[in-house]
Design a protein around this motif. Structure first.
Motif, PDB file in Angstrom:
ATOM      1  N   UNK A 126      20.339  30.516  -8.327  1.00  0.00           N
ATOM      2  CA  UNK A 126      20.741  29.325  -7.543  1.00  0.00           C
ATOM      3  C   UNK A 126      22.152  29.277  -7.513  1.00  0.00           C
ATOM      4  N   UNK A 127      22.654  29.552  -8.585  1.00  0.00           N
ATOM      5  CA  UNK A 127      24.278  29.359  -8.658  1.00  0.00           C
ATOM      6  C   UNK A 127      25.019  30.688  -8.782  1.00  0.00           C
ATOM      7  N   UNK A 128      26.150  30.630  -8.110  1.00  0.00           N
ATOM      8  CA  UNK A 128      26.884  32.053  -8.374  1.00  0.00           C
ATOM      9  C   UNK A 128      27.856  32.078  -9.675  1.00  0.00           C
ATOM     10  N   UNK A 129      27.972  30.822  -9.995  1.00  0.00           N
ATOM     11  CA  UNK A 129      28.912  30.667 -11.228  1.00  0.00           C
ATOM     12  C   UNK A 129      28.765  29.391 -12.107  1.00  0.00           C
ATOM     13  N   UNK A 130      29.243  29.424 -13.196  1.00  0.00           N
ATOM     14  CA  UNK A 130      28.778  28.012 -14.032  1.00  0.00           C
ATOM     15  C   UNK A 130      29.894  27.200 -13.866  1.00  0.00           C
ATOM     16  N   UNK A 131      29.315  25.769 -13.894  1.00  0.00           N
ATOM     17  CA  UNK A 131      30.014  24.765 -13.525  1.00  0.00           C
ATOM     18  C   UNK A 131      30.784  24.229 -14.922  1.00  0.00           C
ATOM     19  N   UNK A 132      29.989  24.343 -16.061  1.00  0.00           N
ATOM     20  CA  UNK A 132      30.412  24.071 -17.286  1.00  0.00           C
ATOM     21  C   UNK A 132      31.424  24.857 -17.915  1.00  0.00           C
ATOM     22  N   UNK A 133      32.391  24.415 -18.322  1.00  0.00           N
ATOM     23  CA  UNK A 133      33.609  25.307 -19.067  1.00  0.00           C
ATOM     24  C   UNK A 133      32.772  25.859 -20.319  1.00  0.00           C
ATOM     25  N   UNK A 134      32.017  25.176 -20.988  1.00  0.00           N
ATOM     26  CA  UNK A 134      31.551  25.861 -22.101  1.00  0.00           C
ATOM     27  C   UNK A 134      30.713  27.166 -21.893  1.00  0.00           C
ATOM     28  N   UNK A 135      29.876  27.097 -20.961  1.00  0.00           N
ATOM     29  CA  UNK A 135      28.922  28.008 -20.539  1.00  0.00           C
ATOM     30  C   UNK A 135      29.777  29.317 -19.999  1.00  0.00           C
ATOM     31  N   UNK A 136      31.062  28.909 -19.461  1.00  0.00           N
ATOM     32  CA  UNK A 136      31.911  30.138 -18.828  1.00  0.00           C
ATOM     33  C   UNK A 136      32.514  30.673 -20.088  1.00  0.00           C
ATOM     34  N   UNK A 137      32.876  29.714 -21.190  1.00  0.00           N
ATOM     35  CA  UNK A 137      33.753  30.355 -22.059  1.00  0.00           C
ATOM     36  C   UNK A 137      32.987  31.383 -23.275  1.00  0.00           C
ATOM     37  N   UNK A 138      31.633  30.694 -23.567  1.00  0.00           N
ATOM     38  CA  UNK A 138      30.541  31.405 -24.196  1.00  0.00           C
ATOM     39  C   UNK A 138      30.381  32.870 -23.771  1.00  0.00           C
ATOM     40  N   UNK A 139      30.146  32.799 -22.121  1.00  0.00           N
ATOM     41  CA  UNK A 139      29.673  34.218 -21.883  1.00  0.00           C
ATOM     42  C   UNK A 139      30.971  35.140 -21.870  1.00  0.00           C
ATOM     43  N   UNK A 140      32.132  34.703 -21.387  1.00  0.00           N
ATOM     44  CA  UNK A 140      33.302  35.598 -21.363  1.00  0.00           C
ATOM     45  C   UNK A 140      33.487  35.991 -22.779  1.00  0.00           C
ATOM     46  N   UNK A 141      33.253  35.141 -24.114  1.00  0.00           N
ATOM     47  CA  UNK A 141      33.566  35.693 -25.324  1.00  0.00           C
ATOM     48  C   UNK A 141      32.442  36.522 -25.675  1.00  0.00           C
TER      49      UNK A 141
END
Length: 251
Positions: A55-70
């Motif tokens: 349902x979402x193409x990318x995360x809105x939360x910076x925390x989820x984005x950072x954890x995934x990239x890390x």
């Protein structure tokens, strides 16, 4: 029973009133903080579920984005045993600092409520026993046996009654602590956090790890195909060159 407690509460002094108000204030702050922290983790959990469902193409939360990239960088760097909980904890500390502070308060609020109640009780008992001691030192044995001693006895009884008033603060502290424990058990922020962390670990260790491994396998396969094509081309070139040399020699 409640009428007796109400009458005893009316007899409390200013200090007892202040302590009971503080107990109620700390309880309300804990209740409100619990709601905010719980809402924060539920929001992150819903966002992660929506992303996994497409349902979402990318995360809105910076925390989820950072954890995934890390996590992806750790996989691509060749680390075999990735400490997923450590990455998640670091993300929480970096991006959800208010929630961490709220959780620390929630862990201590029960002890704070009980401690305040006991503090008020000890103050009340100290004051009552001090009054009794002062009265006893200023009153002789002969006085206790006279009519004036009857009034002294009444005062002593009043002092003992004041001790029961001192325990009101402990009742407040213990009662609010029990209420907060019940709220935390059924609607606690910690339950929402545990659910979110379990969901995030599953997402990282299964979805993200599988996706990265597939990309690595495809990349290695493409590299092997390219090497094979280069080898075949080189072999054909050598064969063509050898044929050309032979033809030239024959001519």
């Amino acid at each position: 029973m409640f009428g007796t407690l109400a009458s005893l509460y009316d007899q409390m002094g200013l200090l007892g009133f202040i302590i009971t108000v503080l107990i109620a204030v700390f309880f309300l702050i804990g209740f409100y903080v619990n709601i905010l922290v719980r809402r924060c983790y539920l929001s992150l959990s819903q966002e992660l579920a929506a992303f996994c469902d497409g349902d979402l193409n990318e995360f809105k939360s910076d925390m989820l984005t950072w954890v995934t990239e890390e996590y992806k960088e750790s996989l691509l760097s060749g680390v075999k045993d990735i400490n997923t909980p450590a990455i998640i904890d670091l993300g929480l500390e970096a991006f959800l600092k208010p929630c961490i502070i709220g959780e620390n308060y929630l862990r201590k609020v029960n002890g704070l409520l009980i401690t305040l109640g006991l503090f008020g009780t000890f103050l009340g008992l100290t004051s009552a026993i001090g009054d009794i001691g002062t009265m006893m030192t200023e009153t002789s044995a002969e006085t206790l046996m006279t009519e004036a001693g009857a009034n002294t006895l009444k005062i002593l009884i009043s002092s003992f009654r004041g001790m029961s008033v001192a325990f009101i603060t402990s009742l407040f502290g213990t009662g609010f602590s029990i209420m907060f424990t019940g709220i935390s058990t059924f609607f606690g922020a910690q339950n929402s956090k545990n659910l979110f962390i379990a969901q995030l670990e599953e997402y990282l260790d299964i979805r993200v790890a599988s996706s990265i491994m597939e990309d690595i396998i495809k990349k290695e396969k493409n590299e092997k195909d390219e090497i094979q094509i280069i080898a075949e081309t080189l072999t054909n070139s050598v064969a063509l060159f050898s044929k050309t040399v032979n033809d030239y020699t024959e001519e």
